[in-house]
Design a protein around this motif. Sequence first.
Motif, mmCIF file in Angstrom:
data_model
loop_
_atom_site.group_PDB
_atom_site.id
_atom_site.type_symbol
_atom_site.label_atom_id
_atom_site.label_comp_id
_atom_site.label_asym_id
_atom_site.label_seq_id
_atom_site.Cartn_x
_atom_site.Cartn_y
_atom_site.Cartn_z
ATOM 1 N N LEU A 162 0.824 -1.206 0.000
ATOM 2 C CA LEU A 162 0.000 0.000 0.000
ATOM 3 C C LEU A 162 0.863 1.262 0.000
ATOM 4 C CD1 LEU A 162 -2.756 -0.992 2.581
ATOM 5 C CD2 LEU A 162 -3.171 -0.305 0.206
ATOM 6 N N TYR A 163 0.249 2.380 -0.333
ATOM 7 C CA TYR A 163 0.929 3.676 -0.256
ATOM 8 C C TYR A 163 1.468 3.887 1.161
ATOM 9 C CZ TYR A 163 1.393 8.800 -0.212
ATOM 10 O OH TYR A 163 1.861 10.080 -0.075
ATOM 11 N N SER A 164 2.723 4.256 1.277
ATOM 12 C CA SER A 164 3.428 4.512 2.540
ATOM 13 C C SER A 164 3.828 3.245 3.290
ATOM 14 C CB SER A 164 2.631 5.421 3.489
ATOM 15 O OG SER A 164 2.479 6.714 2.925
ATOM 16 N N SER A 165 3.520 2.075 2.724
ATOM 17 C CA SER A 165 3.962 0.848 3.367
ATOM 18 C C SER A 165 5.349 0.461 2.859
ATOM 19 C CB SER A 165 2.979 -0.295 3.118
ATOM 20 O OG SER A 165 3.256 -1.390 3.975
ATOM 21 N N TYR A 202 0.168 7.614 -8.001
ATOM 22 C CA TYR A 202 1.074 6.879 -8.897
ATOM 23 C C TYR A 202 1.438 7.727 -10.118
ATOM 24 C CZ TYR A 202 2.351 3.485 -12.528
ATOM 25 O OH TYR A 202 2.981 2.817 -13.552
ATOM 26 N N LEU A 203 0.435 8.339 -10.734
ATOM 27 C CA LEU A 203 0.664 9.115 -11.949
ATOM 28 C C LEU A 203 1.481 10.378 -11.667
ATOM 29 C CD1 LEU A 203 -2.859 8.687 -13.592
ATOM 30 C CD2 LEU A 203 -0.708 7.605 -14.315
ATOM 31 N N SER A 204 1.404 10.874 -10.434
ATOM 32 C CA SER A 204 2.177 12.060 -10.062
ATOM 33 C C SER A 204 3.585 11.709 -9.580
ATOM 34 C CB SER A 204 1.450 12.841 -8.955
ATOM 35 O OG SER A 204 1.457 12.100 -7.740
ATOM 36 N N GLY A 205 3.864 10.422 -9.481
ATOM 37 C CA GLY A 205 5.187 9.984 -9.037
ATOM 38 C C GLY A 205 5.357 9.905 -7.537
ATOM 39 N N LYS A 206 4.287 10.154 -6.778
ATOM 40 C CA LYS A 206 4.387 10.122 -5.319
ATOM 41 C C LYS A 206 4.286 8.701 -4.747
ATOM 42 C CE LYS A 206 2.467 14.774 -4.746
ATOM 43 N NZ LYS A 206 1.337 15.585 -4.193
ATOM 44 N N PHE A 207 3.789 7.785 -5.552
ATOM 45 C CA PHE A 207 3.660 6.390 -5.113
ATOM 46 C C PHE A 207 4.341 5.475 -6.117
ATOM 47 C CE2 PHE A 207 0.863 2.460 -5.316
ATOM 48 C CZ PHE A 207 1.485 1.822 -4.261
ATOM 49 N N VAL A 208 5.317 4.741 -5.629
ATOM 50 C CA VAL A 208 6.005 3.756 -6.466
ATOM 51 C C VAL A 208 5.602 2.376 -5.969
ATOM 52 C CG1 VAL A 208 8.217 2.846 -7.258
ATOM 53 C CG2 VAL A 208 7.952 5.311 -6.829
#
Length: 329
Positions: A162-165, A202-208
């Motif tokens: 998940l995001y931030s995991s 994801y599209l903004s690059g903040k989540f890989v």
Amino acid sequence: MKHSNISIFIPHNGCPHQCSFCNQKNITGQSYQPTKEDVKNTLENAVNDLGENAKNAEIAFFGGSFTAIDRDYMITLLEAAKPFTKIFSGIRISTRPDYIDEEVLEVLKKYNVTSIELGAQSMDDFVLKANNRGHSSYDVIKASKLIKKYNFSFGLQMMTGLYSSTYEKDIYTAQKFIELKPNTVRIYPTVIMKETELANLYLSGKFVPYTLEQSVDLCSRLILMFEKADIKIIRLGLHYSESLVKHSLANNYHPAFKELCESRIFYNSFIEKTNSVDKSKTFTAYINEKSLSKFYGQKKCNLNCFKEMGYTFETRFDDTLGKYDLYIK
């Protein structure tokens, strides 16, 4: 052996929050909310299809947070399903940890619900908040204890990546799950659905997101953790659907994800156990016969890799071994 659940989807109904990853319509391809007539017709058709085998199948309400939907609507669905509990093995529902209390558990008992799964997703409070879950890890612990107190079969659902995991936070979640001693778990690697907050990140690059390879590596370890704790994994990876593939991003979904993970377990075990083996000599690898396809890997990928590494061996069966056990002689 249990047959597949007779699933009745109630997509997103009852959810008080819009989680970062959630778009139930795109995941299930469905937004329609079932009526009591739909429940009755679905179950009557299932009885006709399964015959005597219906006793091994469960009625399952999935897709939303069952105990958070309008109470009258929830009871209407349960009333439609209750007569069929004499034919099927029971009713399974999925819900949120913060919508479990003694009052609702009493209602579920009255209508012959037998299994409750909690969508916990993570036991890290920072991850829960970052993904707009709207509940805490304490809510998971509290709900789990109540469900066990009322003697329901009890399941937990987690999402990896998940995001931030992180890898470590996902391992931590599995460890906390094991402490709660559920009967079952489901593990869902995060899939990025279009038209979600996660897609925007994801599209903004903040989540890989984890790559497919990273997810396989992690979840192969989780399988062994739950296996050792004698907790059954009843699902690993999202069910395949054309809608899921069409509406997902990042290309890290695989329809045979569990198979990849199980093959990885044998790959890692083989490499570890043959680390000091003389490659010029032939040896024997012993496995349970039922594990042959897992040992060879999807499209025999493991077997081909072992041969490319220069190993010469034959495979024999020892049915006293567990399904993930391997020894070299």
